[in-house]
Every structure is written in structure tokens, then in C-alpha cells.
Write an enzyme that holds these catalytic residues in place. Structure first.
Site, short mmCIF file in Angstrom:
data_model
loop_
_atom_site.label_atom_id
_atom_site.label_comp_id
_atom_site.label_asym_id
_atom_site.label_seq_id
_atom_site.Cartn_x
_atom_site.Cartn_y
_atom_site.Cartn_z
N GLU A 192 -8.33 -35.99 -103.05
CA GLU A 192 -7.37 -36.54 -104.00
C GLU A 192 -6.50 -35.42 -104.55
O GLU A 192 -6.92 -34.27 -104.66
CB GLU A 192 -8.14 -37.24 -105.14
CG GLU A 192 -7.25 -37.94 -106.15
CD GLU A 192 -8.03 -38.60 -107.27
OE1 GLU A 192 -7.48 -39.51 -107.92
OE2 GLU A 192 -9.19 -38.20 -107.53
N LYS A 204 -3.81 -45.87 -105.37
CA LYS A 204 -5.08 -46.02 -106.09
C LYS A 204 -5.02 -47.23 -107.04
O LYS A 204 -4.12 -47.34 -107.86
CB LYS A 204 -5.37 -44.74 -106.87
CG LYS A 204 -6.70 -44.70 -107.59
CD LYS A 204 -6.87 -43.33 -108.24
CE LYS A 204 -8.21 -43.17 -108.94
NZ LYS A 204 -8.33 -41.81 -109.55
N CYS A 210 -11.22 -42.00 -105.17
CA CYS A 210 -12.00 -41.54 -106.33
C CYS A 210 -12.60 -42.67 -107.17
O CYS A 210 -13.60 -43.26 -106.78
CB CYS A 210 -11.13 -40.61 -107.19
SG CYS A 210 -12.09 -39.50 -108.27
#
Length: 275
Positions: A40, A113, A154
Site C-alpha cells: 500500500e 480501497k 489493508c
């Protein structure tokens, strides 16, 4: 398929980070990796919104993306840029976007995300990712040499329905590029990754940021590291430890079929009345 998980200690200087990751991608390809994955925010780890506005670019002008697309084409590899921090065109929000790049240098999948990291781990460690980033709203499935790959980033790791949905849509590999916080990483990182692999019968590949990140502005971040590759039975195939580097792993897709045959949880769910 041989994959390489790159573990980075990115700073808030995109140009410096590009030099580092380019070199590691070269090393991974030289070691035989066909699929190379970065963590990330590969291009910039920063807690300063003013600094991000100064150094980040929109996708079409991002030097990291353009350069690494050329690198992937020259090396004839698949490359997952775990995510890049990008300007969105909205002055109030950035994008946290993952890119799957083909051996021809083309972007074949993009994923923004979905789940924003809005948490208060302690009185001194508080994150409000939604203050600076625009959340995505779409699950994304890519393809690497005919193998379906589900993209996540994540904090998505804590939402198992996303992983199950990707697996039921055909994913055999799930990617979780991360910049996991040090405290939560020690407690939950390995357990959650192994759970997602076991629940879905997928390989889980999680390249990570690590260590204390140099910052010219804003609060300094520390991330957990320990890039992990997990097989469909929940076994750890590699652990990147606490330092930057290249972590190689061999993936046998027959193991996906074997795990799902032994524990067919993707196809044996039952409907029930909600509490």
C-alpha cells in the site's frame, strides 16, 4: 507461478521511493518472479495533507505509475502496484488505488480501497483516513496469466464478506497490500490473513510497508512489516520480517482445488433468519 512480495520502507518523497521500488522489481524479476507485488502507498507514506497536495499527482500524470508500467513491460512481468496515493480531482480527497499491470505494460485492473481506516488505537494513535481519501464502492477481480485475482487493500482485511465475495466470483489469489499499524499488526495481522485464506480456499499475498517512515512534514508513521504469503490451507509460505526486501514464493494453483474439495465452505452456506 513464482511471485515476489516486495517489502518497503517508503518515505514521503515519491521520487526517492520510485528509485527504490524500481530496483527491487528488477531484483525480483531477475530471481524468476512472474508476478511482483508492492505494498500500500508504494509512492508516498505521509500523514500531512498539505505535503500530499504538493507531491501527489492525478493518475494520468503520476510518474511512479508511468515508470513502473514501462519496467513491467521491459521485464515481461505482471506487476501489482499495491496502491498509489493519487490526487482525485477533488481538492478535499485523494485516492488509495491499486493497479494490476500486464507484461505489456497495460493497466488491466484498478481498485479503490473501500474500507477507510478510521480508528483510535490509543489516545496518541488516531487515524481518520476518510478525512483525506475517497472510498471506493466496487469489488474488483483481475487476471494474471489466466488466474483470477481479487484485489483488496489493508483495512479491507477486517471485512470477510469482501473476500468471500471475491472468491465466489472466481478469485484464486487474493491480494492485501498494506501499511498496517505496528500495534494492530502485532495482534491481528497474521491471524486475519490466515483466516481469509482458510475461509476462501485462496492464496493470500500481502506485501507490506515496514519500520519507521521518514517524514519531511507531519507525524511520522511506523508500520508492522511481515509481508506474508498464505496458502489455501492457511499455512504461511513466507514472512518478510521487519526489514525491506524481496520475498519469493512458489504458487501451485492445484492447492486451491484441493483445499476447496476438502473444506467446501464456499458452496455449503445455508440461509438463516437474522437475529
Amino acid at each position: 507461478m513464482k511471485a515476489a512480495l516486495l517489502q518497503l520502507n517508503s518515505s514521503d518523497d515519491p521520487q526517492e521511493n520510485l528509485r527504490t521500488v524500481s530496483s527491487l522489481v528488477e531484483d525480483a524479476a531477475e530471481a524468476g518472479a512472474r508476478f511482483v507485488l508492492t505494498p500500500e502507498v508504494t509512492n508516498c507514506v505521509s500523514t500531512s495533507r498539505p505535503h500530499q497536495r504538493e507531491v501527489l499527482a492525478v493518475e494520468e500524470r503520476d510518474k511512479t505509475l508511468a515508470t513502473l508500467r514501462r519496467v513491467a513491460a521491459r521485464l515481461d512481468i505482471w506487476l501489482l502496484l499495491g496502491s498509489l496515493a493519487l490526487k482525485s480531482g477533488d481538492e478535499r480527497r485523494f485516492l488509495n488505488r491499486s493497479f494490476l499491470v500486464s507484461p505489456g505494460g497495460e493497466v488491466t485492473a484498478r481498485y479503490d480501497k473501500i474500507h477507510m481506516f478510521d480508528v483510535a488505537i490509543s489516545e496518541t494513535e488516531v487515524y481518520r483516513e476518510s478525512d483525506g481519501y475517497r472510498a471506493g464502492d466496487r469489488a474488483v477481480l483481475g487476471d494474471v496469466d489466466g488466474v483470477p485475482v481479487g484485489l483488496t487493500i489493508c483495512y479491507d482485511l477486517r471485512f470477510p464478506y469482501l473476500f468471500r465475495g471475491l472468491a465466489k466470483a472466481g478469485a484464486r489469489i487474493l491480494t492485501v497490500p498494506s501499511a498496517f499499524s505496528s500495534d494492530t499488526g502485532k495482534a491481528h495481522w497474521e491471524a486475519l490473513l490466515r483466516a481469509r485464506a482458510i475461509e476462501t480456499g485462496c492464496f493470500v499475498l500481502a506485501p507490506a510497508q515496514c519500520g519507521e517512515h521518514a517524514a519531511s512534514q507531519g507525524r511520522q508513521r511506523t508500520t508492522h512489516g511481515h509481508s506474508l504469503a498464505i496458502d489455501p490451507w492457511g499455512r504461511i509460505l513466507c514472512d518478510g520480517g521487519a526489514a525491506p526486501g524481496v520475498n519469493l514464493v512458489d504458487l501451485n494453483m492445484n492447492e486451491v482445488d484441493d483445499a476447496r474439495r476438502r473444506i467446501p465452505s464456499l458452496t455449503s452456506e445455508q440461509f438463516y433468519i437474522k437475529a
